[in-house]
Write an enzyme that holds these catalytic residues in place. Structure first.
Site, PDB file in Angstrom:
ATOM      1  CB  ILE A 219      -0.944   0.023   1.210  1.00  0.00           C
ATOM      2  CG1 ILE A 219      -1.698  -1.310   1.332  1.00  0.00           C
ATOM      3  CG2 ILE A 219      -1.946   1.171   1.085  1.00  0.00           C
ATOM      4  CD1 ILE A 219      -2.600  -1.394   2.546  1.00  0.00           C
ATOM      5  CB  SER A 220       0.742   4.376  -1.955  1.00  0.00           C
ATOM      6  OG  SER A 220      -0.508   4.874  -1.482  1.00  0.00           O
ATOM      7  CG  ASP A 221      -1.612   5.081   3.020  1.00  0.00           C
ATOM      8  OD1 ASP A 221      -1.540   3.910   2.633  1.00  0.00           O
ATOM      9  OD2 ASP A 221      -2.637   5.556   3.563  1.00  0.00           O
ATOM     10  CB  CYS A 222       1.141   0.918   4.512  1.00  0.00           C
ATOM     11  SG  CYS A 222      -0.611   0.969   4.948  1.00  0.00           S
ATOM     12  CD  GLU A 225       2.738   8.042   7.283  1.00  0.00           C
ATOM     13  OE1 GLU A 225       3.671   8.297   8.087  1.00  0.00           O
ATOM     14  OE2 GLU A 225       2.053   8.930   6.740  1.00  0.00           O
TER      15      GLU A 225
END
Length: 494
Positions: A219-222, A225
């Protein structure tokens, strides 16, 4: 979407049914308001509780479903068998790719049912499925729940790391930070999924998932982060920076760059690039969800990806330099274009405008926009216009549903997001922030915890998610930044 449709299609296409037993007969009586044998199933497709209708079935959806219903009466048996075999092939691959966890609880349950029918209850694959059922069970403060994922371990850990670092108390949190770093290392995806193209999977090597490495969906935001957290931790003297090597950090950057949508708005979606046009939303069959048919761009994913690229560039300035600069510029364009006229951003993964606006401002400033930029000032004024009289901010989940700010009593999580935004923008009026900090402090319990208030997570506009850690993580983050950013005497007066 497709991974949920596959097992449903296989069960329907195979007309898979279990033998009638006293238990299933009892369940039929319990679950249906009319005698089971008298139900008109074609008509029942249009029987929906009004409160569950968030997205009406379109005329096109109804037309296609009528065509499919007519085709069922004359379908090709040979073609059906080929389709079912292909479907089962994809189901089995999803099981293998995710260690039989599957992307979420819906296809987990139905995939398990498919394997029971296809291979039998004694098959190793069915046993592997059963062993993973507990992954989805969560004992909450108000009882046992079925989670919407197999947890949010990576997501929670990454935010907790950033919150702890924001306090400046690195030495007091040494043990926690070392263990968090070890978890970040162990959760990064280390293998590429087999036959990506055949099974329509995006690249995975180097990504971070929402939960665990065993789950594995990138996943991009995971990924962003997770990468931000590792980059921040590796600067600390007591962290073994070799645990996550520069080569692995570069693999994460490869994933982040690959997930940007160059042909759309320049932003980032979640699991994959935007592969299809938005008109497919006319085929949304879910009723309860909005915008689920393709992977859309989101301000949260875009902002997190920009922040990760900027953090990486500081430590590795020569790696894919031009591509990173272009990616940041394009992402910045998306964030600017998605800002609403009132200065806010709609948050698609948290409730709601306080969350989206935090990400919007963080992305702008990380990409180089000054705190005096019109977009930043507009966002701050929006937040100030929503501050409650007690100094806090509060948003109901109805903000997500209605896509307009719906105020409620102050919530410590919404208040923390607003504080983080205003501090990132260097808002000059400290009294605004001091009042907000005072509200958060006043709600803290003697053991250091905060009470669970209203729900703070959301997906697809109409499904709410409990993030129990948010009440601790974001309050600590906001108070930590406030304490370190301003005079300690200000804190002492609270």
């Amino acid at each position: 979407r497709r991974v949920h449709g596959l097992p449903m299609g296989w069960i329907y296409g195979r007309r898979a049914t279990a033998p009638l037993t006293p238990l299933t007969a009892s369940l039929r009586e319990e679950l249906y308001t009319t005698p089971y044998g008298s139900i008109d199933w074609p008509e029942a497709r249009r029987t929906i509780c009004p409160i569950d209708i968030y997205t009406e079935h379109s005329w096109f959806h109804k037309f296609i479903f009528n065509v499919c219903a007519a085709y069922e009466k004359v379908h090709s048996t040979a073609l059906r068998e080929r389709a079912l075999d292909l479907c089962l092939d994809h189901i089995r691959q999803e099981d293998l790719n995710t260690s039989h966890i599957d992307i979420g609880p819906v296809n987990k349950a139905i995939n398990m049912l498919v394997i029971w029918f296809a291979e039998g209850p004694r098959s190793p694959n069915f046993a592997a499925h059963v062993a993973r059922v507990p992954d989805y069970l969560w004992v909450a403060e108000d009882g046992m729940k079925m989670q919407g994922y197999n947890g949010s371990q990576l997501w929670d850990t990454a935010f907790a790391v950033q919150a702890l670092l924001a306090t400046g108390m690195h030495d007091r949190a040494k043990g926690a930070l070392v263990r968090a770093h070890a978890y970040l290392e162990s959760s990064q995806v280390r293998d590429e999924t087999p036959q990506n193209a055949k099974f329509y999977r995006h690249v995975s090597l180097g990504a971070w998932p929402f939960s665990t490495r065993a789950h594995g969906w990138p996943i991009s935001d995971c990924t962003a982060e997770g990468l931000k957290s590792v980059l921040a931790l590796r600067t600390l003297s007591f962290i073994d920076s070799t645990l996550v090597s520069p080569a692995r950090l570069k693999e994460a950057i490869n994933v982040v760059l690959s997930l940007q949508n160059h042909h759309a708005g320049g932003g980032w979606a979640t699991y994959e690039n935007q592969r299809a046009p938005p008109f497919l939303e006319l085929m949304n069959p879910s009723e309860v969800f909005g915008a689920i048919m393709i992977d859309y761009e989101y301000v949260e994913c875009t902002s997190a990806s920009i922040q990760a690229l900027c953090a990486f560039r500081k430590q590795f300035p020569g790696h894919r330099k031009r591509e990173i600069i272009r990616a940041i510029d394009a992402g910045l364009g998306y964030i600017r274009s998605s800002q609403r006229p009132d200065g806010s951003w709609y948050g698609s993964w948290g409730v709601c405008f306080t969350y989206g606006t935090w990400f919007g401002v963080e992305g702008l400033i990380a990409a180089g926009a000054p705190a005096s930029a019109p977009e930043v000032l507009k966002a701050c004024r929006f937040l100030l216009s929503k501050q409650n009289t007690d100094g806090g901010w509060g948003e109901s989940f109805l903000s997500s549903v209605k896509k307009e700010y719906c105020s409620c009593e102050s919530q410590v999580v919404n208040t923390a997001w607003a504080m983080l935004t205003l501090m990132r923008a260097n808002w000059p009026d400290r009294t605004v922030l001091a009042r907000a900090a005072a509200l958060i402090v006043s709600r803290q319990l003697p053991n250091g915890d905060w009470k669970q208030e209203r729900i703070s997570g959301v997906f697809n506009a109409n499904c709410m998610i409990s993030y129990s850690s948010y009440r601790n993580v974001f309050t600590m983050w906001a108070l930590g930044e406030f304490y370190n950013k301003y005079e300690r005497a200000t804190v002492a007066r609270l």
